[in-house]
Design an enzyme around this catalytic site. Structure first.
Site, PDB file in Angstrom:
ATOM      1  N   ASP A  16     -15.887 -32.101   3.530  1.00  0.00           N
ATOM      2  CA  ASP A  16     -16.526 -33.415   3.551  1.00  0.00           C
ATOM      3  C   ASP A  16     -17.667 -33.394   2.546  1.00  0.00           C
ATOM      4  O   ASP A  16     -18.797 -33.007   2.869  1.00  0.00           O
ATOM      5  CB  ASP A  16     -17.048 -33.705   4.962  1.00  0.00           C
ATOM      6  CG  ASP A  16     -17.427 -35.165   5.170  1.00  0.00           C
ATOM      7  OD1 ASP A  16     -16.858 -36.023   4.469  1.00  0.00           O
ATOM      8  OD2 ASP A  16     -18.271 -35.434   6.040  1.00  0.00           O
ATOM      9  N   GLU A  95     -13.168 -44.422   0.374  1.00  0.00           N
ATOM     10  CA  GLU A  95     -13.546 -45.460   1.340  1.00  0.00           C
ATOM     11  C   GLU A  95     -13.644 -46.853   0.735  1.00  0.00           C
ATOM     12  O   GLU A  95     -14.182 -47.046  -0.360  1.00  0.00           O
ATOM     13  CB  GLU A  95     -14.877 -45.091   1.995  1.00  0.00           C
ATOM     14  CG  GLU A  95     -15.231 -45.969   3.175  1.00  0.00           C
ATOM     15  CD  GLU A  95     -15.955 -45.219   4.269  1.00  0.00           C
ATOM     16  OE1 GLU A  95     -16.391 -45.870   5.227  1.00  0.00           O
ATOM     17  OE2 GLU A  95     -16.081 -43.988   4.175  1.00  0.00           O
ATOM     18  N   LYS A 132      -9.945 -45.001   3.335  1.00  0.00           N
ATOM     19  CA  LYS A 132     -10.812 -44.963   4.517  1.00  0.00           C
ATOM     20  C   LYS A 132     -11.281 -46.371   4.880  1.00  0.00           C
ATOM     21  O   LYS A 132     -11.758 -47.117   4.029  1.00  0.00           O
ATOM     22  CB  LYS A 132     -12.028 -44.071   4.268  1.00  0.00           C
ATOM     23  CG  LYS A 132     -11.723 -42.590   4.319  1.00  0.00           C
ATOM     24  CD  LYS A 132     -12.978 -41.751   4.149  1.00  0.00           C
ATOM     25  CE  LYS A 132     -13.770 -41.660   5.425  1.00  0.00           C
ATOM     26  NZ  LYS A 132     -14.917 -40.714   5.287  1.00  0.00           N
ATOM     27  N   THR A 156     -12.098 -44.409  10.039  1.00  0.00           N
ATOM     28  CA  THR A 156     -13.333 -43.654  10.226  1.00  0.00           C
ATOM     29  C   THR A 156     -14.302 -44.397  11.143  1.00  0.00           C
ATOM     30  O   THR A 156     -13.980 -45.461  11.657  1.00  0.00           O
ATOM     31  CB  THR A 156     -13.954 -43.360   8.844  1.00  0.00           C
ATOM     32  OG1 THR A 156     -15.075 -42.497   8.990  1.00  0.00           O
ATOM     33  CG2 THR A 156     -14.387 -44.649   8.150  1.00  0.00           C
TER      34      THR A 156
END
Length: 318
Positions: A16, A95, A132, A156
């Site tokens: 991450d 994302e 995401k 998420t």
């Protein structure tokens, strides 16, 4: 054998991070990013070239200043993803703008825009990217449509069991329950005198989801995320995936203490539950969980602020 290598025997390890150079150190299979990590990385001098390249790309496409800024931000997200994919064998998560978390149609469009950039600007197949999205009802619905276009999604900011169940029923590809942020909330409101991972609400949340998904044969992948300490990670060994910060990966790599697998597939499984949640049922169940309501709202707000800050950096550089 160090603990990181031990963990890789039971679980797919994901890093991450937005720091491309950091990724090489730990040999993860996949990688995840988010607006906060991208913002942190983009402020490092070594990644200035990605800002310049993104602005040049967007200017050539033309349009209003607002459109140029928005497109440049998308290009930065994709550029980081492209560079990360050079370091890993698996997939990268990119994302969608968190400000779209309650708009299904705009979330779908933004996801398609990112995939278009990956495929048409860089020749990277969509199978190498997870889009995401925040685990709101609107984004879960968006993911359901995107999956039909072979655009796999990572849902998420997942805090409640209602979110996890809705994702499974929508055949979402992967979910990221936030262990650490759940722990943070309970530690603030109901602190333990002495930390015991057996009573960690974040860990217990993922174990509950894992047991439910496997019991009812859901294919959605569970990827525990947002860890605060090594004990949380080791207590979830056996989970499908775990996405871990470089700091905790370093800690795992520096220890040779032996540990055992903690999560196992059930001996008896059942077919999926046919009756799916309605939007009203989802809203009711999710809103019974004060922690989940507060942390989802807080997460969307923070990612949105980081998105705004990233746009301001682009604007200053145009």
């Amino acid at each position: 054998m160090n603990q990181l290598d031990q963990l890789k025997k039971y679980t797919k390890v994901v890093i991450d991070s937005g720091d491309i150079q950091n990724i090489e150190k730990y040999n993860p299979f996949d990688a995840t990013t988010n607006p906060s990590l991208i913002l942190k990385a983009i402020q490092m001098e070594k990644y200035n070239y990605l800002i310049k390249e993104s602005i040049q790309y967007s200017k050539k496409k033309g349009g209003s200043k607002e459109k140029i800024i928005n497109r440049a931000v998308d290009k930065i997200v994709v550029n980081f993803g492209v560079e990360i994919l050079k370091k890993i064998p698996g997939v990268v998560s990119s994302e969608v703008d968190s400000r779209l978390s309650f708009n299904t149609e705009k979330s779908i469009k933004k996801a398609r825009d990112l995939i278009y950039m990956y495929e048409n600007e860089h020749g990277i197949n969509r199978s190498k990217v997870l889009i995401k999205l925040a685990a709101t009802w609107e984004c879960i619905k968006a993911a359901k449509y995107l999956e039909k276009e072979n655009i796999n999604c990572n849902l998420t900011l997942l805090f409640s069991f209602a979110q996890a169940r809705a994702c499974a029923e929508a055949n979402v590809f992967l979910i990221s329950p936030f262990v650490g942020r759940i722990y943070d909330w309970y530690n603030l409101h109901y602190p333990m005198k002495e930390y015991n991972v057996l009573f960690d609400k974040g860990v217990k949340s993922v174990k509950k989801i894992y047991k439910y998904y496997k019991k009812y044969s859901y294919k959605t992948i569970i990827m525990g995320a947002s860890f605060r300490n090594k004990k949380q990670i080791l207590s979830l060994s056996g989970c499908d995936c775990l996405t871990i910060s470089p700091e905790l990966l370093k800690e795992l790599k520096s220890s040779n203490t032996v540990f055992s697998k903690q999560l196992f597939l059930p001996k008896k499984v059942f077919s999926k539950i046919k009756e799916k949640m309605s939007k009203s049922e989802f809203n009711f169940l999710h809103n019974q969980d004060l922690m989940a309501v507060e942390k989802l709202s807080e997460g969307i707000k923070q990612f949105s602020l980081d998105q705004n800050f990233l746009e301001s950096i682009i604007e200053k550089n145009i």
